[in-house]
Write an enzyme that holds these catalytic residues in place. Structure first.
Site, PDB file in Angstrom:
ATOM      1  N   THR A 423       0.858  -1.177   0.000  1.00 34.89           N
ATOM      2  CA  THR A 423       0.000   0.000   0.000  1.00 34.89           C
ATOM      3  C   THR A 423       0.901   1.236   0.000  1.00 34.89           C
ATOM      4  O   THR A 423       2.118   1.119   0.015  1.00 34.89           O
ATOM      5  CB  THR A 423      -0.873  -0.079   1.264  1.00 34.89           C
ATOM      6  OG1 THR A 423      -1.628  -1.291   1.192  1.00 34.89           O
ATOM      7  CG2 THR A 423      -1.814   1.074   1.440  1.00 34.89           C
ATOM      8  N   GLU A 462      -7.833  -6.623  -4.447  1.00 37.05           N
ATOM      9  CA  GLU A 462      -8.260  -6.302  -3.081  1.00 37.05           C
ATOM     10  C   GLU A 462      -9.185  -7.333  -2.472  1.00 37.05           C
ATOM     11  O   GLU A 462      -9.241  -7.495  -1.247  1.00 37.05           O
ATOM     12  CB  GLU A 462      -8.949  -4.935  -3.091  1.00 37.05           C
ATOM     13  CG  GLU A 462      -8.799  -4.166  -1.810  1.00 37.05           C
ATOM     14  CD  GLU A 462      -7.358  -3.804  -1.553  1.00 37.05           C
ATOM     15  OE1 GLU A 462      -6.850  -4.185  -0.483  1.00 37.05           O
ATOM     16  OE2 GLU A 462      -6.736  -3.151  -2.392  1.00 37.05           O
ATOM     17  N   GLY A 510       1.635  -1.674   4.560  1.00 40.09           N
ATOM     18  CA  GLY A 510       2.157  -2.851   5.235  1.00 40.09           C
ATOM     19  C   GLY A 510       1.154  -3.917   5.586  1.00 40.09           C
ATOM     20  O   GLY A 510       1.413  -4.744   6.465  1.00 40.09           O
TER      21      GLY A 510
END
Length: 612
Positions: A423, A462, A510
Site C-alpha cells: 500500500t 483487493e 504494510g
C-alpha cells in the site's frame, strides 16, 4: 508533570531536532523547479534525492516519493489546501508507485478541518461485485489457491480511488480535479527516474507481468527490466488522467474508462501460450454505476489527554489502535525500560488483534460493536490479562465488547488473515492548519498484475482481503465475501489533536502490520519522547495474535530480544515492516514533515518554505 505538559515539551524537542536536520528540498529549491524525474542539464540520469525530514512554513507534504511530494507542495504553494494537495500527491504516486496504488484501487481519506476543528473521513474501499456470495473464492467446496486468486479477475474489486478524489474535492477542496491531475499527467507523459526499489519490485513481478502484454509493454520496456536511472514513461496513464480531468470520476463509473475496466476483468488479456491459470471476474457496469464513497464518522478515543482519530470499520485500523492504546492508558510507558515497554506494547497488540479477527467486517453487512471495542471500559477488562513476567498464548481468544467481563476471553480464537503489504500513504498539512492522512492501495505489490489495455494502470486484487473460507466453521466470520461488500482492511490513517488542534498525523503501508507500525510510531513519539522522524525510523515489532512476534533487524540483533525471550516471547525476523509518513504541528505556524530514513528506499518530506 502532567501528560499534556510533558507532550508540550516533547513537541519543542522535536521541533529543535527537526531544525537541526539537513536542509530539505522544498518547492523553491533548484531541484524542485526541474521537471519531475529530470536530471540537471549535462548530468547523467539518477534517482532524485529524498530527505526524510523537513521543517518550515506554508504547509508540508510527506510521501514515499520525491516527485509526488513535490506535486503536492506545488499545489500548496499556489494556494490550494491540504485536500487539494493530497489528491495531486496521490495522483503522482499512481505514476511513480504504480505497484502500490492508483486509479485501479481504493483507500481511506481522513481530513481535519481547521475552521470547524473536526475530523471527517471517506471510505473509498473497493467492493465485491453484486453477484458475489460467501463462496466467491471456493471451487468444488475448497478455497482457490491464494497465488491463483491474486493474479485473476476474480480478485478485482470495484475501484474507489477516483470516486474518493471527486468526493473529497467536492466537499472540502478548492481546486478542480483537472488542475490537480496535471502534474501527474505530465509526470506520466514525460517519465520518472527508476530507482532501486522500483526495479526490485518489477523483478519480483516479472514472471506474471510477462503473461499480460499490456502490463509488460509498460513495465518491461523492450522486454527487459527497467534499469536504475532510466526514465520510465506511461503515456497511456497520461491520457487516462486527461480523461478523468475532463469528465471527473464519471469517466470510470459511467463512461468509456469503466467499460474498458469491465472488459478486462471479465476477460483478462493473457499472453497467447501463457501457462498461468487466470480466472475471470464478474465485475459489471452496474457494479461501477452503483459504487459510492461512504462518508462516516471516525473512531475517537482519549489517550494521554489527546484525542486520537482513526478510520472506522470496515477498516480495522481505527478500532484496533484505539483498543491497544486504551489498554496501555494506565501505564506510564515513558518510565519503563525498553524491555518492559516492548512487552506491554506487544501484549496490548496481541489482545487487540484477537478482538479484530472476531468482530471487524463491513458494517453494512455485519453487526460491528465499534463503540464497545473503542471504550475504555472494555480495554480495562482486557488489560488485566497482561502480566509483567509472563506472555499470553496465541492465538488468543477474543473478548466480548458487548458484555465486558474482567480478564475473560470468550469463544474461539480467530487467526489473522493475510493482507497484501504494498500500500502507500501520504500526509499533508496546509498554511491554514488543515491536515489530511490518506492511505490507499491496489493490495499486493503489483495488484492483480493486470493492466487495463490502453489505460496504463494496474487493477487491484483487493478481494483477497476477504476470508476465503471461515477459519473455524463453528465461529461466525465477519469477513466473508458478499454482494457489494467491502473486505476488512488494516489501513490506519490517524490524526491526533490536543484541544481541537493538530498534534501529529501519520499512516503507513504494510497490510496488517500497518496497525502495529502506526501504533508503535505513536507510542515512540507521544510516550517515549522521540522526534517524529526517529519515532518512524525506530526498529519495529509486530504482534498480530500469532505464536511469534515479528522483529526488524534492529530489535532482532538487540540484547532486548533475549530479555523478552526470557519471559516467554517468541520471535521471527522480518527484514522490513511498514513505511510510515507523518506531519507534526510546531509552534509559530511551522510544520514538520517526516518520512522513512531507509525503509523502501526512504521517503520524501517537504515544506513550502523552510523559512518564514
Amino acid at each position: 508533570m502532567t501528560p499534556a505538559r510533558r507532550l508540550s515539551i516533547l513537541g519543542v524537542v522535536a521541533a529543535l531536532a527537526g531544525s537541526l536536520a539537513a536542509v530539505p528540498a522544498s518547492a523553491t529549491s533548484p531541484s524542485a523547479l526541474r521537471p519531475p524525474g529530470a536530471a540537471p542539464a549535462g548530468a547523467p540520469a539518477e534517482a532524485p534525492s529524498k530527505v526524510p525530514v523537513a521543517v518550515g512554513y506554508g504547509g508540508a507534504v510527506s510521501s514515499v516519493d520525491r516527485d509526488a511530494s513535490a506535486a503536492g507542495i506545488e499545489v500548496l504553494r499556489k494556494g490550494g489546501n491540504a485536500v487539494d494537495a493530497a489528491v495531486a500527491t496521490a495522483a503522482a504516486l499512481g505514476v511513480t508507485e504504480p505497484y502500490s496504488a492508483g486509479v485501479g484501487g481504493g483507500g481511506y481519506f481522513v481530513s481535519y478541518d481547521a475552521k470547524s476543528r473536526t475530523v471527517r473521513t471517506l471510505d473509498g474501499r473497493e467492493t465485491a461485485p453484486l453477484s458475489a456470495d460467501s463462496g466467491l473464492f471456493l471451487e468444488n467446496g475448497k478455497p482457490v489457491p491464494f497465488d491463483e486468486a491474486v493474479t485473476s479477475g476474480l480478485s478485482v474489486g470495484t475501484p474507489g480511488t477516483p470516486a474518493t478524489w471527486d468526493t473529497a474535492l467536492e466537499r472540502w477542496g478548492t481546486r478542480p480535479l483537472r488542475e490537480l491531475l496535471e502534474p501527474a499527467e505530465k509526470l506520466a507523459r514525460d517519465g520518472f527516474t527508476v530507482d532501486g526499489t522500483f526495479r526490485s519490485q518489477t523483478a519480483a513481478n516479472e514472471a506474471r507481468f510477462r503473461d499480460f502484454p499490456a502490463t509488460a509493454r509498460i513495465f518491461l520496456p523492450g522486454g527487459k527490466l527497467p534499469a536504475v536511472g532510466s526514465t520510465l514513461k506511461n503515456p497511456d496513464l497520461a491520457r487516462t488522467y486527461k480523461e478523468l480531468g475532463d469528465e471527473g470520476a464519471d469517466a470510470l463509473y459511467h463512461g468509456r474508462l469503466g467499460k474498458d475496466v469491465v472488459r478486462t476483468v471479465r476477460k483478462p488479456p493473457v499472453r497467447p501460450g501463457a501457462q498461468r491459470k487466470v480466472r475471470p471476474g464478474d465485475l459489471t457496469a452496474k457494479d461501477l454505476r452503483e459504487y459510492e464513497v461512504r462518508r462516516q464518522a471516525p473512531t475517537r478515543i482519549r489517550y494521554r489527554g489527546l484525542d486520537v482519530y482513526g478510520m472506522a470499520p470496515g477498516s480495522s485500523g481505527g478500532t484496533t489502535i484505539a483498543e491497544a492504546l486504551n489498554i496501555l492508558e494506565h501505564r506510564d510507558l515513558s518510565k519503563l525500560s525498553e524491555k518492559d515497554y516492548l512487552h506491554r506494547y506487544i501484549e496490548a497488540s496481541r489482545i487487540a488483534f484477537a478482538d479484530r479477527g472476531r468482530w471487524i467486517g463491513d458494517p453494512e453487512f455485519e453487526d460491528v460493536p465499534t463503540r464497545g471495542l473503542t471504550s475504555q471500559r472494555y480495554a480495562d477488562s482486557r488489560a488485566c490479562l497482561i502480566k509483567d513476567d509472563a506472555v499470553l498464548t496465541s492465538p488468543l481468544a477474543p473478548g466480548d465488547p458487548r458484555d465486558p467481563q474482567p480478564c475473560k476471553a470468550g469463544g474461539r480464537a480467530t487467526p489473522t488473515t493475510y493482507e497484501g503489504e504494498n500500500t502507500t500513504h501520504l500526509t499533508v498539512a496546509d498554511k491554514w492548519g488543515n491536515v489530511v492522512a490518506y492511505t490507499f492501495t491496489i493490495e499486493q505489490t503489483g495488484g492483480s498484475g493486470i493492466v487495463v489495455p490502453g489505460r496504463g494502470f494496474l487493477l487491484n486484487n483487493e478481494l483477497t482481503d476477504f476470508s476465503f473460507a471461515p477459519a473455524d466453521p463453528a465461529v461466525h466470520d465477519p469477513n466473508l465475501p458478499g454482494p457489494g461488500k467491502r473486505p476488512r482492511s488494516s489501513m490506519s490513517p490517524t490524526v491526533v489533536l490536543r484541544d481541537g488542534r493538530p498534534v501529529v498525523a501519520l499512516g503507513s503501508p504494510g497490510g496488517a502490520t500497518i496497525i502495529t507500525t502506526v501504533m508503535q510510531s505513536l507510542l515512540n513519539h507521544l510516550d517515549r519522547g522521540m522526534p517524529l522522524v526517529d519515532a518512524i525510523a525506530a526498529p519495529r515489532a509486530s504482534q498480530r495474535n500469532a505464536a511469534a512476534t515479528e522483529l526488524e533487524p534492529g530489535l532482532w540483533n538487540s540484547p532486548v530480544r533475549a530479555q523478552l525471550e526470557a519471559i516467554g516471547h517468541r520471535f521471527t525476523l522480518n527484514p522490513e515492516i511498514g513505511a510510515a509518513t507523518g506531519v507534526q504541528r510546531l509552534p509559530g505556524g511551522r510544520w514538520l514533515a517526516a518520512a522513512e530514513k531507509e525503509r523502501r528506499g526512504g521517503g520524501s518530506a517537504m515544506v513550502v518554505r523552510p523559512k518564514g
